[in-house]
Every structure is written in structure tokens, then in C-alpha cells.
Design a protein around this motif. Sequence first.
Motif, short mmCIF file in Angstrom:
data_model
loop_
_atom_site.label_atom_id
_atom_site.label_comp_id
_atom_site.label_asym_id
_atom_site.label_seq_id
_atom_site.Cartn_x
_atom_site.Cartn_y
_atom_site.Cartn_z
N GLU A 78 -2.06 -11.52 5.41
CA GLU A 78 -2.51 -10.68 4.25
C GLU A 78 -3.32 -11.19 3.53
OE1 GLU A 78 -0.13 -9.18 0.83
OE2 GLU A 78 0.65 -8.33 2.33
N THR A 79 -4.63 -10.57 3.29
CA THR A 79 -5.67 -11.24 2.40
C THR A 79 -5.35 -10.46 0.95
OG1 THR A 79 -7.17 -9.23 2.84
CG2 THR A 79 -7.12 -11.23 4.57
N SER A 80 -6.29 -11.26 0.06
CA SER A 80 -6.28 -10.74 -1.28
C SER A 80 -6.53 -9.33 -1.32
CB SER A 80 -7.11 -11.70 -2.12
OG SER A 80 -8.36 -11.97 -1.94
N ILE A 81 -7.71 -8.94 -0.39
CA ILE A 81 -7.94 -7.56 -0.52
C ILE A 81 -6.88 -6.60 -0.01
CG2 ILE A 81 -9.51 -5.73 0.35
CD1 ILE A 81 -11.11 -7.69 -1.32
N ASP A 82 -6.14 -6.90 0.79
CA ASP A 82 -5.11 -6.25 1.34
C ASP A 82 -3.95 -6.16 0.13
OD1 ASP A 82 -5.90 -5.92 3.97
OD2 ASP A 82 -5.00 -7.75 4.71
N ALA A 83 -3.77 -7.32 -0.55
CA ALA A 83 -2.69 -7.17 -1.95
C ALA A 83 -3.29 -6.29 -2.85
CB ALA A 83 -2.61 -8.58 -2.09
N VAL B 32 -5.07 -3.62 -2.45
CA VAL B 32 -4.90 -2.15 -2.05
C VAL B 32 -3.65 -1.89 -2.26
CG1 VAL B 32 -5.08 -0.93 -0.44
CG2 VAL B 32 -7.02 -2.23 -0.54
N ALA B 33 -2.59 -2.41 -1.74
CA ALA B 33 -1.10 -2.30 -1.80
C ALA B 33 -0.68 -2.25 -3.47
CB ALA B 33 -0.34 -3.26 -1.05
N ALA B 34 -1.28 -3.28 -4.15
CA ALA B 34 -0.71 -3.16 -5.78
C ALA B 34 -1.42 -1.98 -6.37
CB ALA B 34 -1.28 -4.57 -6.19
N SER B 35 -2.62 -1.65 -6.06
CA SER B 35 -3.27 -0.59 -6.79
C SER B 35 -2.77 0.78 -6.27
CB SER B 35 -4.69 -0.33 -6.37
OG SER B 35 -5.51 -1.78 -6.62
N THR C 118 1.15 6.99 -1.92
CA THR C 118 1.66 6.41 -0.91
C THR C 118 0.68 6.49 0.08
OG1 THR C 118 2.28 8.75 -0.13
CG2 THR C 118 4.16 7.30 -1.24
N LEU C 119 0.33 5.28 0.68
CA LEU C 119 -0.89 5.20 1.76
C LEU C 119 -0.28 5.34 3.17
CD1 LEU C 119 -2.81 2.45 0.11
CD2 LEU C 119 -3.21 4.84 -0.09
N ASP C 120 -0.87 6.16 3.93
CA ASP C 120 -0.73 6.28 5.39
C ASP C 120 -1.16 4.93 6.07
OD1 ASP C 120 -0.10 6.69 7.98
OD2 ASP C 120 -1.58 8.52 7.84
N PRO C 121 -0.47 4.08 6.56
CA PRO C 121 -0.73 2.95 7.51
C PRO C 121 -1.88 3.04 8.17
CG PRO C 121 1.51 3.26 7.41
CD PRO C 121 1.04 4.54 7.13
N ALA C 122 -2.23 4.11 8.75
CA ALA C 122 -3.40 4.35 9.66
C ALA C 122 -4.65 4.34 8.68
CB ALA C 122 -3.34 5.76 10.44
N TRP C 123 -4.57 4.46 7.58
CA TRP C 123 -5.64 4.33 6.61
C TRP C 123 -6.12 3.15 5.93
CZ3 TRP C 123 -9.53 8.35 6.10
CH2 TRP C 123 -9.21 9.45 6.40
N HIS C 124 -5.34 2.37 6.15
CA HIS C 124 -5.21 1.03 5.45
C HIS C 124 -6.43 0.03 5.84
CE1 HIS C 124 -3.65 -2.48 3.20
NE2 HIS C 124 -4.13 -3.31 4.15
N HIS C 125 -6.93 -0.03 7.13
CA HIS C 125 -8.01 -0.49 7.59
C HIS C 125 -9.30 0.04 6.86
CE1 HIS C 125 -10.93 -2.77 9.77
NE2 HIS C 125 -11.64 -1.76 10.15
N SER C 126 -9.54 1.34 6.77
CA SER C 126 -10.53 1.97 6.24
C SER C 126 -10.65 1.97 4.83
CB SER C 126 -10.57 3.68 6.65
OG SER C 126 -10.45 3.89 7.86
N ILE C 127 -9.38 1.72 4.09
CA ILE C 127 -9.57 1.54 2.61
C ILE C 127 -10.03 0.10 2.35
CG2 ILE C 127 -8.03 1.23 0.61
CD1 ILE C 127 -6.29 3.72 1.77
N THR C 128 -9.64 -0.77 3.11
CA THR C 128 -9.76 -2.28 2.73
C THR C 128 -11.28 -2.58 3.02
OG1 THR C 128 -9.08 -2.91 4.88
CG2 THR C 128 -7.57 -3.32 2.85
#
Length: 86
Positions: free
Chosen positions: A29-34, A36-39, A46-56
Amino acid sequence: MKRKAGRKARSARAKRPHPARVTAKTKPETSIDALVAASAQALGLTLDPAWHHSITFNLRLILQHAALVDEFALPDDAEPAPVFHA
């Protein structure tokens, strides 16, 4: 649209491992991933896990563009442009 002569062929790039294909279990987990999750949690989304890479990816791109703007030095006498209304 025609391809430019200087571009690499797709087969040459396909041999390299793609970072998006790394599974979430093996990817640290990077600071960007953290961020995104915190935001998402702060906004109650609620974020779909399939969209996580696109968001980051999008957030990294925005931060790179912001760094370019921040690096551009302005003289001390620079003023904002006037606003004209039609």
C-alpha cells in the motif's frame, strides 16, 4: 489516424510486466492508495475495487500536473489577468 514513425511497436512493450496487473495482495500500500481510501471514507463513498487502480492513476496524474504548475517560477511583479465579461 496514422501512427507516428517513432513509436514502439506494441509487441516490444508487451514483454514488460504491467504494474496494473500486480494483484492487490502482493502490492504494498502506498501513500496514494491510503489517500484514496481515506478520502472515500471521509466522503462516505463506497469504491468498487475494480476502480481502485483507475482512481489512483488519475490522482497521480493530477499530482504530476500540479507539480509542473508549482515548479513554474513567476516574477514578483506578475499580476493575474483581468476578467472580461461579455
